[in-house]
Each structure stands twice: as C-alpha cells, then as structure tokens.
Design an enzyme around this catalytic site. Structure first.
Site, mmCIF file in Angstrom:
data_model
loop_
_atom_site.group_PDB
_atom_site.id
_atom_site.type_symbol
_atom_site.label_atom_id
_atom_site.label_comp_id
_atom_site.label_asym_id
_atom_site.label_seq_id
_atom_site.Cartn_x
_atom_site.Cartn_y
_atom_site.Cartn_z
ATOM 1 N N LYS A 283 50.565 54.215 37.855
ATOM 2 C CA LYS A 283 51.224 53.216 38.695
ATOM 3 C C LYS A 283 52.711 53.513 38.782
ATOM 4 O O LYS A 283 53.349 53.847 37.781
ATOM 5 C CB LYS A 283 51.016 51.811 38.137
ATOM 6 C CG LYS A 283 49.795 51.108 38.694
ATOM 7 C CD LYS A 283 49.880 49.606 38.521
ATOM 8 C CE LYS A 283 48.758 48.921 39.279
ATOM 9 N NZ LYS A 283 48.834 47.456 39.205
ATOM 10 N N GLU A 371 36.537 35.648 36.020
ATOM 11 C CA GLU A 371 36.730 34.203 36.101
ATOM 12 C C GLU A 371 35.490 33.422 35.658
ATOM 13 O O GLU A 371 35.604 32.380 35.004
ATOM 14 C CB GLU A 371 37.111 33.806 37.535
ATOM 15 C CG GLU A 371 38.474 34.299 37.985
ATOM 16 C CD GLU A 371 38.450 35.694 38.565
ATOM 17 O OE1 GLU A 371 39.511 36.178 39.010
ATOM 18 O OE2 GLU A 371 37.360 36.320 38.576
ATOM 19 N N ARG A 399 35.824 31.405 42.336
ATOM 20 C CA ARG A 399 34.895 32.427 41.873
ATOM 21 C C ARG A 399 34.044 31.946 40.705
ATOM 22 O O ARG A 399 33.085 32.605 40.320
ATOM 23 C CB ARG A 399 35.669 33.689 41.471
ATOM 24 C CG ARG A 399 36.681 34.152 42.502
ATOM 25 C CD ARG A 399 37.230 35.513 42.177
ATOM 26 N NE ARG A 399 36.301 36.554 42.590
ATOM 27 C CZ ARG A 399 36.498 37.850 42.336
ATOM 28 N NH1 ARG A 399 37.527 38.238 41.641
ATOM 29 N NH2 ARG A 399 35.621 38.740 42.749
#
Length: 636
Positions: A283, A371, A399
């Site tokens: 990243k 979740e 979710r």
C-alpha cells in the site's frame, strides 16, 4: 506535469497496443498522475498507489470490458477509472455531480459490478462466469480481492460454490488475492496469520522433518525428495486451502513486477476452470510517505505531495467529533464497569477505538471484516454476563441484520450498538449512507433506538443504553456536531423521555410543533424561530415518548417530524402509529431523506438538497400549511 504515454490512453484498447517495454513507463506516469490528482481532491490514496501495476497488467492482458473485472470494495479503482476513459473526470472525484470513488455500473461499461462494501467480488464474478457459460459466450471473469476482504465469510461461501461444476463444467473464473497485509485497520485473524507465517512456522518445519524421517527409511526416495522439496512445499503453503476449494493456485508473485504479472496473467487467462493468483503488493507503493503510514494516507483530504500530511495549528478550539466522544465514553465506561467489552469489525480507527485498545487490550476485539460474526460473537459474550458494545457503521450493520434479529433481539441480550455514520456521510456516497437504520431497527421486538441531538447527549445516551437489560442502538452522524460542551461524568439520559426545547408564542401564527429526532434538532430550532413553532427534542425513536407526542397533538394543529433517515418506516411513522393507536387525529408532515439513494457530495449540500437544513424545513412546513389552508377553503 506532462504524461507522454498516459495522455494517449483513452481506453484499455490503447493499453493493449503498448509494447511490454512501454508498460513500465505507463505505470510510473499513472502513479504520478494519481498522486497529483488525489492530493488536489482528497480521496483514497494508499490502496490505489498499490494497485497501479496490477491494473495496467489486467487491462493489457484481458479484453475488457468483454472480459469482466470486479474490484472488491473499490478503494483501489482510481487507476482503473483513469485507464478506462475517465482521466479528465478525476478533478470531480467524490464531489456532487462528479465521479464516484467506487465502481458504478451506470458510470462506465468497464465498471461491471458496483462495489463499496467488502467481500462481494468473488460471488459477483462467479455469477458472471456462470452467466457467460449459460449464454454460450466465451469471456473471462476476474475478481480482485484484498487480504482484509478475504477474511469475510461471504468470500469463502463464494470460493466454496466456485468448486462445484455447473452442468458438468467448472466456471472460468480467476480470483486475484491482492495481499498487501493491510485493510483499513491492520487485518486480523487466523487466515491472515496463515498467509503471512505458514512458510516459516513450526507446522511447515514439522511436516518437512516428519517427511524426511519417513523417506530416510527408503534411501533412493530420500535423494529424490530433497530435489523436490520446493515442490513439496505446496502441501503446506497457502496453496493448500485454495486448492481444496477446487482452484488452481499460483503464487505468491510480486504485484509490482510487470515482467512477472503479465506472463502469469496470460497463462491463467488461457486456462479453464477456477484459477487463483496470489499477488503481493505494498500500500502506498511509490510514494514513501504513504508507504510509511498507509493508514494516514488511506483516505486523506487535500495535501501537498511534496510535504505530505501535516497538522495545521488550530486558531480556535476544535470541536470533538461524535466518533471521538464515543471513544472517550467507551474508555470512561470501561474504567467504571469491568463487564464492558468493545467489538469492531475492522474499523478501529474509524470507530474511535484506538485509545480503548491501548488501555483495555484484554477487552478489545477486532474480528476483521465480519459484521455477521461480530454481532453473534457479541451475543455470546452477553450470554456470559458481559456488556458488549459493538461499534459499527450504520451502513455496515445492514450486513448483520439476521444476527441482530435472531441472535440478539430474539434472546433479548443486553448490548449496545454504537451506529456511527448515521444519516448523510458525504463523499463516499450511496453505498455508505446510513439512511435505513431507524426503520430496520425500530421494527424489531426488544430493540430500542436512541437519537441524541448533540455530543453531550451522545455521551448521556450511551450511558443510559449501557444500563439497560436489553439491546439498544444509538445512532450518530459523521463529523462534529453543534459544539456543545461534553460533561465529564456518566449521567444517563432519562430513559424514553423527550423534551420541549422551544415553546411557541401563544396567539402568533399557526400552531405547529416540530418533533426532531437526532442532530436535526438544531436546524429545526432555527426553522422554529421563523415559524414561531414549538420544537421538541424527541431523543428516542423506541421507546417513543408517547406522552409528549399526545401532549403536542392536543395543543397544535400540525405536527412535523424531522429525521436524517428514510421516511418509510422511520421516526415519523412511529409518531403516526402512536397517534393512530391513541385514536388521535392530527395532520402529520414527515420530513426525512427522499425515497432514493443519496449520491456523493458535500454533506451540507446534500442535506440542503434533501430539504433538511433550516431553510428547507421551514419551506416544507409553510408549503404544508398553505396546503391545509387550501383544503379548508375548499371545504367551506
């Protein structure tokens, strides 16, 4: 700055016409253009810098858009957008009327599937591959998914399904694991450790030594085994888990090395059946500041690339955000109550839990991008006498709705859902708007819903909710509020009680009462001044302060509910239901978000366009009063 190669790219077809030697220059120009562009608009940076070479390679090898690319989450799709004819729109990124920060089917034919929530890409790409098979069309489907998103159960459900033949044929789907050891918060869990450490761990060493001991008893085989040891690693390296799902595993390879990426992708493109490519990227790659701190550069605002992010000395006191108020409350309440545990699905920074993790590491749980698991895990903790606080964005609680109903509410387990980013969130757009939580929470038995009006009420609401013996959701918006001073003590809000913040002046104008839920109290108060209206701070959607509603109905000719959420099934509906149950007939005007998905843009502008700023609230009420007056005239 000039971009000799990039300026010639109008579509991926132009990328495919470039010679292999030119692609490295294209990647360098694309990375520099990306850095300069995002530094002027703000947006996701680290993840996009890390996928430049991968994006170039994909569009060079695959015949897009006929071949389908599905980018999981979509934080990393700016290079994709630039190469697919949208370079000139980058200055409008995430602005109202401008280009979305995520893939959108209605924005480009190259955005084959809309994404923003994680871990959906493999399911979508598999569906596309099977769809092509059913239609008798020859095309490839590619899912690009990060190691953080790969920890979610949905990704494994899709991998499991991909290993099943359809009408005797396996789907031609390629899954690319973009392994950058980084989600928004650092990825957690057994899978991440498996990918990162298995090769150097005890399991591999033990397996190797065990095999040697067996083979030493057969000397000819032992010498052969020594030569084939590297190949034998495939029995215990990450390939194992994916090959068990029926995929041909390749990798890991360097995701920044085009000379490795392109021939590998070309080989996989020409193979049939489920393929799995493991690429390793970094990243922030190519911009040292983002490489050093990818979290800070995950979604920066505007900045000078030559200087990087820097703190500007404040000329006046900075108002705390609702997220910061929650984080401080969490620490204070944890110090007060040893039963409190904090849970986040991979949003430690975004939910304000960094200090909590540092101070109470044994009571902090980051469960990864999961979740559903987060909610049921919290339910299990509650069964053992603990008091879980699940810090989750409003849009992400969607979710885990079945878990909310089946695992928490049905068993009436005491826990707090801290719903950050409720209402309009701004630049992230429709996928992240917290528009539906009031409606989908208040219809569930045993659940309560609290809508504090400001920072201090948030602290009080959380305290009151923590004291309850049933599940409670507390919703609050992104950013700072009215700037109200936050008390240091842990005083609870009076449970289920609203308050009148402004009393209308008798004898002046129509008798209007505005019932405000949440932070829209403050624009409602401004509108109330212009209308000489009573303004109530309702605080609770459930339990609704029915006594206050009925009192206001007896003394006013029009009730107006105001909420930063969908109208259908929302707080206004709760008020109307209460009036109907009591046999009280009074006109009710319900103001809230329109029945459409709210696009990305400045939150203040979006609030105004939705008619939920002070001027919009006053305008809507005057229009309703004119309508009522017209109806009375017709009746006369």
């Amino acid at each position: 700055m000039t971009y000799p190669l990039l300026s010639r790219i109008e579509s991926p077809a132009d990328v495919r016409r470039l010679a292999r030697a030119e692609l490295k220059q294209l990647a360098d120009e694309l990375r520099e253009y990306l850095l300069q562009s995002v530094s002027r608009t703000g947006g996701h940076l680290s993840s996009n810098l890390g996928t430049v070479e991968l994006t170039v390679a994909l569009h060079h090898v695959f015949n897009t858009p006929d071949d389908r690319l599905v980018w999981d989450v979509g934080h990393q799709t700016y290079p994709h957008k630039i190469l697919t004819g949208r370079r000139d729109r980058m200055p409008t990124l995430r602005q109202f009327g401008g280009m979305s920060g995520f893939p959108r089917r209605d924005e480009s034919e190259y955005d084959t599937f809309g994404t923003a929530h994680s871990s959906t890409s493999i399911s979508a790409a598999l569906g596309m591959a099977i769809g092509a098979q059913i239609r008798g069309e020859s095309r490839k489907s590619v899912a690009i998914i990060g190691d953080g998103a790969m920890t979610a159960g949905m990704a494994f459900e899709a991998l499991n399904n991909a290993g099943v033949p359809h009408n005797g044929r396996m789907a031609d789907v390629l899954v690319i694991l973009n392994d950058n050891d980084m989600s928004i918060s650092p990825p957690v869990g057994a899978l991440n450790r498996y990918l990162a450490r298995l090769m150097s761990g005890r399991f591999y060493a033990a397996a190797r030594e065990g095999a040697k001991q067996v083979l030493r008893n057969a000397p000819p085989l032992f010498e052969l085994a020594k030569k084939l040891e590297e190949h034998a690693k495939g029995m215990v390296v990450p390939a194992t888990i994916f090959e068990e799902f029926g995929f041909n595993y390749v990798g890991p390879i360097d995701g920044h090395d085009l000379d490795s990426l392109i021939p590998t992708l070309e080989n996989l493109r020409d193979r049939h059946g489920p393929q799995f490519l493991h690429v390793v990227t970094k990243k922030g790659y190519g911009y040292k500041l983002a490489e050093a701190d990818p979290i800070a550069y995950h979604g920066p605002g505007k900045f000078d690339p030559a200087v990087g992010l820097k703190k500007v000395p404040a000329t006046e006191p900075v108002k705390p955000t609702f997220t910061q108020v929650f984080g401080q409350w969490l620490c204070d309440m944890a110090a007060h109550d040893s039963r409190l545990v904090g849970i986040t699905p991979a949003m430690r920074e975004g939910s304000g839990m960094v200090e909590f993790e540092q101070r109470f590491p044994g009571r902090y749980f980051d469960v990864g991008i999961a979740e559903q698991h987060a909610v049921t895990f919290a339910a299990g903790l509650a069964c053992e006498g603990l008091k879980p606080v699940v810090a989750i964005y409003s849009t992400f609680l969607q979710r885990a709705y079945d878990q909310l109903i089946h695992d928490v509410a049905l068993q009436n387990l005491p826990m707090v859902f801290a719903l950050d980013r409720a209402g309009i969130v701004g630049a992230d757009g429709a996928t992240h708007m917290g528009a539906f939580d009031i409606a989908f929470v208040r219809c569930v038995p045993n659940m309560s819903m609290v809508t504090p009006a400001d920072e201090n009420e948030l602290r009080q609401a959380l305290t009151a909710s923590h004291q309850q013996n049933h599940p409670v959701a507390v919703r609050y918006p992104r950013g700072a509020g009215a700037g109200v001073a936050v008390q240091a003590d842990l005083t609870p809000l009076p449970w289920g009680q609203g308050e009148v913040r402004r009393h209308r002046q008798p004898g002046v104008g129509p008798k209007v009462a505005i019932l405000a839920f949440g932070t829209l109290l403050y624009p409602a108060l401004t509108a109330g001044e212009g209308l000489n209206a009573t303004v109530a701070n309702m605080r609770f959607v459930k339990p609704l302060d029915t006594d206050l509603v009925l009192e206001l109905a007896r003394n006013h000719d029009l009730l107006v509910t105001v909420e930063e959420g969908c109208v259908a099934g929302g707080a206004g509906s709760a008020v109307s239901e209460a009036l109907s149950a009591a046999g009280v007939t009074v006109p009710v005007a319900m103001l809230g978000l329109p029945d459409q998905f709210i696009e990305h843009g400045d939150p203040g502008k979006l609030l105004s366009l939705s008619g939920l700023d002070a001027a919009g609230i006053e305008r809507s009420i005057r229009e309703r009063l004119d309508q009522m007056k017209g109806q009375l005239n017709q009746a006369a």
